[in-house]
Design a protein around this motif. Structure first.
Motif, PDB file in Angstrom:
ATOM      1  N   VAL A  59       0.794  -1.236   0.000  1.00 32.87           N
ATOM      2  CA  VAL A  59       0.000   0.000   0.000  1.00 32.87           C
ATOM      3  C   VAL A  59       0.821   1.278   0.000  1.00 32.87           C
ATOM      4  N   ASP A  60       2.145   1.205   0.192  1.00 33.90           N
ATOM      5  CA  ASP A  60       3.030   2.378   0.107  1.00 33.90           C
ATOM      6  C   ASP A  60       2.772   3.451   1.156  1.00 33.90           C
ATOM      7  N   ASP A  61       2.286   3.081   2.319  1.00 36.61           N
ATOM      8  CA  ASP A  61       1.941   4.080   3.324  1.00 36.61           C
ATOM      9  C   ASP A  61       1.959   3.403   4.694  1.00 36.61           C
ATOM     10  N   LEU A  62       2.898   3.792   5.562  1.00 32.56           N
ATOM     11  CA  LEU A  62       3.078   3.106   6.846  1.00 32.56           C
ATOM     12  C   LEU A  62       1.845   3.158   7.744  1.00 32.56           C
ATOM     13  N   PRO A  63       1.224   4.314   7.967  1.00 32.37           N
ATOM     14  CA  PRO A  63       0.033   4.308   8.836  1.00 32.37           C
ATOM     15  C   PRO A  63      -1.076   3.403   8.289  1.00 32.37           C
ATOM     16  N   THR A  64      -1.270   3.418   6.976  1.00 23.14           N
ATOM     17  CA  THR A  64      -2.294   2.560   6.382  1.00 23.14           C
ATOM     18  C   THR A  64      -1.912   1.093   6.528  1.00 23.14           C
ATOM     19  N   VAL A 105      -7.839  -1.382   0.378  1.00 27.67           N
ATOM     20  CA  VAL A 105      -7.294  -0.024   0.470  1.00 27.67           C
ATOM     21  C   VAL A 105      -7.006   0.517  -0.922  1.00 27.67           C
ATOM     22  N   LEU A 106      -6.381  -0.295  -1.758  1.00 22.46           N
ATOM     23  CA  LEU A 106      -6.029   0.165  -3.105  1.00 22.46           C
ATOM     24  C   LEU A 106      -7.276   0.414  -3.948  1.00 22.46           C
ATOM     25  N   ARG A 107      -8.311  -0.418  -3.774  1.00 22.46           N
ATOM     26  CA  ARG A 107      -9.573  -0.182  -4.491  1.00 22.46           C
ATOM     27  C   ARG A 107     -10.192   1.133  -4.063  1.00 22.46           C
ATOM     28  N   ARG A 108     -10.199   1.399  -2.741  1.00 22.66           N
ATOM     29  CA  ARG A 108     -10.766   2.675  -2.262  1.00 22.66           C
ATOM     30  C   ARG A 108      -9.971   3.860  -2.794  1.00 22.66           C
ATOM     31  N   ARG A 110      -8.322   4.005  -5.595  1.00 27.61           N
ATOM     32  CA  ARG A 110      -8.646   4.181  -7.021  1.00 27.61           C
ATOM     33  C   ARG A 110      -9.963   4.926  -7.177  1.00 27.61           C
ATOM     34  N   THR A 111     -10.932   4.566  -6.338  1.00 31.97           N
ATOM     35  CA  THR A 111     -12.236   5.222  -6.413  1.00 31.97           C
ATOM     36  C   THR A 111     -12.109   6.699  -6.065  1.00 31.97           C
ATOM     37  N   VAL A 112     -11.381   7.001  -5.008  1.00 30.07           N
ATOM     38  CA  VAL A 112     -11.203   8.392  -4.591  1.00 30.07           C
ATOM     39  C   VAL A 112     -10.478   9.180  -5.672  1.00 30.07           C
ATOM     40  N   ARG A 113      -9.425   8.600  -6.223  1.00 24.57           N
ATOM     41  CA  ARG A 113      -8.648   9.310  -7.236  1.00 24.57           C
ATOM     42  C   ARG A 113      -9.433   9.526  -8.521  1.00 24.57           C
ATOM     43  N   ALA A 114     -10.420   8.691  -8.770  1.00 25.15           N
ATOM     44  CA  ALA A 114     -11.237   8.858  -9.971  1.00 25.15           C
ATOM     45  C   ALA A 114     -12.098  10.117  -9.876  1.00 25.15           C
ATOM     46  N   TYR A 115     -12.421  10.560  -8.653  1.00 25.74           N
ATOM     47  CA  TYR A 115     -13.307  11.703  -8.475  1.00 25.74           C
ATOM     48  C   TYR A 115     -12.620  12.941  -7.933  1.00 25.74           C
ATOM     49  N   VAL A 116     -11.500  12.784  -7.286  1.00 26.74           N
ATOM     50  CA  VAL A 116     -10.783  13.937  -6.723  1.00 26.74           C
ATOM     51  C   VAL A 116      -9.422  14.017  -7.401  1.00 26.74           C
ATOM     52  N   PRO A 117      -9.153  15.094  -8.130  1.00 28.15           N
ATOM     53  CA  PRO A 117      -7.855  15.189  -8.795  1.00 28.15           C
ATOM     54  C   PRO A 117      -6.710  15.257  -7.783  1.00 28.15           C
ATOM     55  N   GLU A 118      -5.647  14.573  -8.109  1.00 28.46           N
ATOM     56  CA  GLU A 118      -4.480  14.562  -7.226  1.00 28.46           C
ATOM     57  C   GLU A 118      -3.790  15.918  -7.289  1.00 28.46           C
ATOM     58  N   ARG A 119      -3.425  16.442  -6.125  1.00 30.48           N
ATOM     59  CA  ARG A 119      -2.745  17.734  -6.090  1.00 30.48           C
ATOM     60  C   ARG A 119      -1.317  17.576  -6.600  1.00 30.48           C
ATOM     61  N   PRO A 120      -0.877  18.462  -7.460  1.00 27.49           N
ATOM     62  CA  PRO A 120       0.492  18.340  -7.983  1.00 27.49           C
ATOM     63  C   PRO A 120       1.533  18.710  -6.933  1.00 27.49           C
ATOM     64  N   GLY A 121       2.705  18.139  -7.091  1.00 25.10           N
ATOM     65  CA  GLY A 121       3.835  18.527  -6.264  1.00 25.10           C
ATOM     66  C   GLY A 121       3.896  17.881  -4.897  1.00 25.10           C
ATOM     67  N   LEU A 122       3.081  16.848  -4.642  1.00 20.08           N
ATOM     68  CA  LEU A 122       3.172  16.180  -3.354  1.00 20.08           C
ATOM     69  C   LEU A 122       4.435  15.328  -3.318  1.00 20.08           C
ATOM     70  N   ALA A 123       5.188  15.477  -2.278  1.00 22.55           N
ATOM     71  CA  ALA A 123       6.434  14.717  -2.137  1.00 22.55           C
ATOM     72  C   ALA A 123       6.274  13.712  -1.006  1.00 22.55           C
ATOM     73  N   PRO A 124       7.001  12.585  -1.074  1.00 23.01           N
ATOM     74  CA  PRO A 124       6.938  11.632   0.036  1.00 23.01           C
ATOM     75  C   PRO A 124       7.517  12.248   1.304  1.00 23.01           C
ATOM     76  N   PRO A 125       7.154  11.728   2.463  1.00 23.82           N
ATOM     77  CA  PRO A 125       7.697  12.267   3.714  1.00 23.82           C
ATOM     78  C   PRO A 125       9.225  12.210   3.699  1.00 23.82           C
ATOM     79  N   PRO A 126       9.899  13.218   4.254  1.00 19.33           N
ATOM     80  CA  PRO A 126      11.363  13.257   4.190  1.00 19.33           C
ATOM     81  C   PRO A 126      12.044  12.072   4.865  1.00 19.33           C
TER      82      PRO A 126
END
Length: 197
Positions: A59-64, A105-108, A110-126
């Motif tokens: 899932v690429d996200d530690l809290p998740t 989690v990945l299905r959810r 995908r659904t969210v990203r289909a309706y909410v555009p991803e904000r540009p310039g997000l970087a992974p946590p340092p």
């Protein structure tokens, strides 16, 4: 090609085993009588971090990833209680729950990203970049470019060290399907890693 594949395999299988991870097996009762089944506490204590790492790679996200593992253990407890006598292989059961939870989690997402555009310039946590060596970042980046099924097969094979039969059981595939998916995934990873930046 083998240089890239070797680097990939070293990176994916370079995990350290948790102290006491091999101690999860249920102890035998004196005199060779029936074995006592270990409880959910022992399973959680000895396998939690390994399962969090598995979920993190999916899932690429530690809290998740931590939430996915916690939900898997909660489901196991709700269904079977704190003594796992009714479960043939509790470790495989909870691992399957983690993989299925990661898929949800990945299905959810995908659904969210289909309706909410991803904000540009997000970087992974340092801290994520600080903790990973460059080689591992390249491999993980290439791993993220694979299909979900290919990523699951490789993570279960080289990170969790499962056999083809265990992977087939976990993902609901045939052993031949696991073999062919792993082969295609390794070829795709090698191609991604050879692309000049």
């Amino acid at each position: 090609m083998w240089g890239v594949r070797g680097r990939l395999l070293r990176s994916l299988s370079g995990r350290r085993e948790e102290p006491g991870a091999r101690e999860w097996e249920a102890p035998s009762v004196a005199g060779g009588a029936a074995r006592q089944d270990p409880g959910i506490d022992a399973l959680y204590h000895h396998r939690r971090m390994e399962l969090v790492r598995l979920a993190l790679l999916l899932v690429d996200d530690l809290p998740t990833a931590e939430d996915v593992v916690q939900d898997a253990f909660a489901a196991l407890y709700r269904r079977h209680g704190d003594r796992l006598a009714g479960v043939d292989d509790p470790e495989a059961y909870v691992r399957r729950c983690v993989v299925n939870g990661a898929r949800s989690v990945l299905r959810r997402r995908r659904t969210v990203r289909a309706y909410v555009p991803e904000r540009p310039g997000l970087a992974p946590p340092p801290e994520e970049d600080v903790l990973l060596r460059e080689e591992h970042r390249e491999v993980l980046g290439a791993l993220r470019r694979l299909t979900r099924r290919q990523r699951e097969v490789l993570v279960l094979r080289y990170w969790s060290n499962l056999s083809e039969a265990q992977i087939a059981d976990t993902l609901g595939l045939s052993r031949g399907g696991v073999k062919s998916t792993a082969s295609r995934a390794l070829d795709a990873l090698a191609r991604h890693l050879e692309v000049p930046r």
